[in-house]
Design a protein around this motif. Structure first.
Motif, PDB file in Angstrom:
ATOM      1  N   ALA A 143     107.368  29.269  23.045  1.00  7.14           N
ATOM      2  CA  ALA A 143     106.611  30.048  22.021  1.00  7.14           C
ATOM      3  C   ALA A 143     105.411  28.684  21.364  1.00  7.14           C
ATOM      4  CB  ALA A 143     107.421  30.567  20.992  1.00  7.14           C
ATOM      5  N   LEU A 144     106.041  27.633  21.078  1.00  5.89           N
ATOM      6  CA  LEU A 144     105.832  26.466  20.421  1.00  5.89           C
ATOM      7  C   LEU A 144     104.839  25.784  21.630  1.00  5.89           C
ATOM      8  CD1 LEU A 144     108.663  25.071  18.848  1.00  5.89           C
ATOM      9  CD2 LEU A 144     106.638  25.629  17.502  1.00  5.89           C
ATOM     10  N   GLU A 145     105.180  25.596  22.485  1.00  6.18           N
ATOM     11  CA  GLU A 145     104.209  25.330  23.981  1.00  6.18           C
ATOM     12  C   GLU A 145     102.417  25.377  24.320  1.00  6.18           C
ATOM     13  OE1 GLU A 145     106.472  24.263  27.924  1.00  6.18           O
ATOM     14  OE2 GLU A 145     107.647  23.153  26.577  1.00  6.18           O
ATOM     15  N   THR A 146     102.853  27.176  23.765  1.00 14.36           N
ATOM     16  CA  THR A 146     102.204  28.428  24.185  1.00 14.36           C
ATOM     17  C   THR A 146     101.277  28.057  22.657  1.00 14.36           C
ATOM     18  OG1 THR A 146     104.200  29.447  25.410  1.00 14.36           O
ATOM     19  CG2 THR A 146     101.196  30.667  24.956  1.00 14.36           C
ATOM     20  N   TYR A 147     101.454  27.725  21.923  1.00  9.94           N
ATOM     21  CA  TYR A 147     100.890  28.223  20.824  1.00  9.94           C
ATOM     22  C   TYR A 147     100.168  26.796  20.689  1.00  9.94           C
ATOM     23  CZ  TYR A 147      99.289  27.072  15.673  1.00  9.94           C
ATOM     24  OH  TYR A 147      98.682  27.229  14.572  1.00  9.94           O
ATOM     25  N   GLU A 148     100.127  25.459  21.418  1.00 12.51           N
ATOM     26  CA  GLU A 148      98.723  24.561  21.835  1.00 12.51           C
ATOM     27  C   GLU A 148      98.094  25.068  22.660  1.00 12.51           C
ATOM     28  OE1 GLU A 148      99.354  21.833  20.812  1.00 12.51           O
ATOM     29  OE2 GLU A 148     101.345  21.782  19.696  1.00 12.51           O
ATOM     30  N   LEU A 155     102.806  34.394  19.330  1.00 14.22           N
ATOM     31  CA  LEU A 155     103.110  35.333  18.247  1.00 14.22           C
ATOM     32  C   LEU A 155     103.489  36.168  19.029  1.00 14.22           C
ATOM     33  CD1 LEU A 155     100.839  34.905  15.589  1.00 14.22           C
ATOM     34  CD2 LEU A 155     103.009  34.363  15.213  1.00 14.22           C
ATOM     35  N   LYS A 156     103.487  36.999  20.230  1.00  4.94           N
ATOM     36  CA  LYS A 156     103.545  37.630  21.121  1.00  4.94           C
ATOM     37  C   LYS A 156     104.011  37.791  21.345  1.00  4.94           C
ATOM     38  CE  LYS A 156      98.738  39.856  22.464  1.00  4.94           C
ATOM     39  NZ  LYS A 156      98.163  40.111  23.705  1.00  4.94           N
ATOM     40  N   LYS A 160     108.269  39.752  20.468  1.00  3.45           N
ATOM     41  CA  LYS A 160     108.394  40.503  21.598  1.00  3.45           C
ATOM     42  C   LYS A 160     110.174  39.421  22.562  1.00  3.45           C
ATOM     43  CE  LYS A 160     108.338  42.323  26.351  1.00  3.45           C
ATOM     44  NZ  LYS A 160     106.375  42.375  27.258  1.00  3.45           N
ATOM     45  N   ASN A 161     109.741  38.520  22.549  1.00  2.00           N
ATOM     46  CA  ASN A 161     111.343  37.759  23.213  1.00  2.00           C
ATOM     47  C   ASN A 161     112.064  37.062  22.320  1.00  2.00           C
ATOM     48  OD1 ASN A 161     108.696  37.481  24.967  1.00  2.00           O
ATOM     49  ND2 ASN A 161     110.190  38.541  25.952  1.00  2.00           N
ATOM     50  N   VAL A 162     111.230  36.408  21.032  1.00  2.03           N
ATOM     51  CA  VAL A 162     112.299  35.154  20.088  1.00  2.03           C
ATOM     52  C   VAL A 162     113.441  36.104  19.814  1.00  2.03           C
ATOM     53  CG1 VAL A 162     112.689  33.369  18.484  1.00  2.03           C
ATOM     54  CG2 VAL A 162     111.148  33.229  20.385  1.00  2.03           C
ATOM     55  N   LEU A 163     112.631  37.151  19.089  1.00  2.21           N
ATOM     56  CA  LEU A 163     113.046  38.529  18.213  1.00  2.21           C
ATOM     57  C   LEU A 163     114.803  39.167  18.938  1.00  2.21           C
ATOM     58  CD1 LEU A 163     110.380  39.509  15.626  1.00  2.21           C
ATOM     59  CD2 LEU A 163     112.765  37.861  15.440  1.00  2.21           C
ATOM     60  N   ASN A 164     114.158  39.752  20.062  1.00  2.00           N
ATOM     61  CA  ASN A 164     115.036  40.154  20.495  1.00  2.00           C
ATOM     62  C   ASN A 164     116.460  39.576  21.085  1.00  2.00           C
ATOM     63  OD1 ASN A 164     113.298  42.316  20.536  1.00  2.00           O
ATOM     64  ND2 ASN A 164     112.131  42.379  22.515  1.00  2.00           N
TER      65      ASN A 164
END
Length: 253
Positions: A143-148, A155-156, A160-164
């Motif tokens: 997620a942090l790499e994608t944020y760049e 955020l998706k 979707k993934n991190v919270l699950n």
């Protein structure tokens, strides 16, 4: 030269002469003894005989090991809730994420690396928790790499993934909490102790070391701690850690 078994009970270190120790074995389920002394957890089979098990925590008036584990799991859950909230804030506002991304570097990871399970049921729970925990940290990194490149996509991934994965990880910790007796047995040890021919087991948290020391290294406190079942006669400074040296342990009738 004196050889000592050094063991840990909560934050307390104790040592006893290895000459009084027959074996050290993994803690197991015990058979209850009706109307037994409060310090006695039960009895176990040992070398074709049955011996009593003395709980050292009860002997020195500490909370049970299970209650300490419960507090530990609450702390570990709180730590990872803060980890997830910190990740959310970083992805929403761009604030630098300062929590551990390495799954071995956080509190839960360090505990998992130090924990060896022997019960099959505990091993199964442990494996599930270890895998979901690693996946949680991995997905956080993704997620942090994608944020760049794409904040919305990051955020998706979080929602979707991190919270699950976080939910699954916390569920595994809850399962550990429900199986405290099994988990504690996977961690604690029995010292098979002999006191003038009376053989019994002493339940302790962990075995830390075998120390080889000179008698001159013992520090006489001039105030030996003694009650009906435990007598201390000195203190040992071992690598900067003060250790209570046990003179004798007795089993309540």
């Amino acid at each position: 030269m004196v050889d000592l078994i050094v063991f840990n009970v909560s934050n307390n270190r104790y040592a006893m002469n290895i000459a009084n120790v027959q074996r050290i074995v993994q803690a197991t389920r015990l058979t209850p003894i009706p109307n037994s002394h409060p310090y006695i957890d039960g009895m176990m089979s040992y070398e074709k005989s049955v011996i009593k098990v003395l709980n050292f925590r009860k002997l020195i008036s500490l909370d049970t090991y299970e209650s300490d584990l419960k507090e530990l799991f609450i702390t570990l859950k709180r730590g990872h809730k803060e980890w997830v909230e910190s990740l959310r804030e970083s992805l929403q506002s761009g604030i630098a994420f300062t929590q551990a991304l390495d799954p071995h570097a956080c509190g839960l990871g360090k505990w998992l690396d130090s924990f060896t399970a022997y019960d099959e049921q505990v091993v199964e729970i442990l494996n599930e928790l270890t895998e979901s925990h690693k996946e949680l940290h991995l997905m956080g990194s993704v997620a942090l790499e994608t944020y760049e490149k794409d904040k919305e996509e990051a955020l998706k991934i979080f929602n979707k993934n991190v919270l699950n994965i976080f939910k699954v990880t916390m569920g595994s910790l809850d399962t550990f909490t429900q199986e405290l007796d099994l988990v504690s047995d996977s961690l604690q040890k029995f010292i098979i102790y002999d006191n003038n021919g009376a053989t019994f087991a002493i339940k302790v948290d962990t075995i830390e070391d075998i120390a080889h020391v000179e008698e001159s290294e013992f520090i006489d406190t001039n105030d030996s701690d003694k009650h009906d079942f435990l007598e201390l006669d000195s203190v040992l400074d071992l690598k900067g850690v003060l250790i209570n040296v046990i003179k004798t342990v007795k089993i309540p009738s």
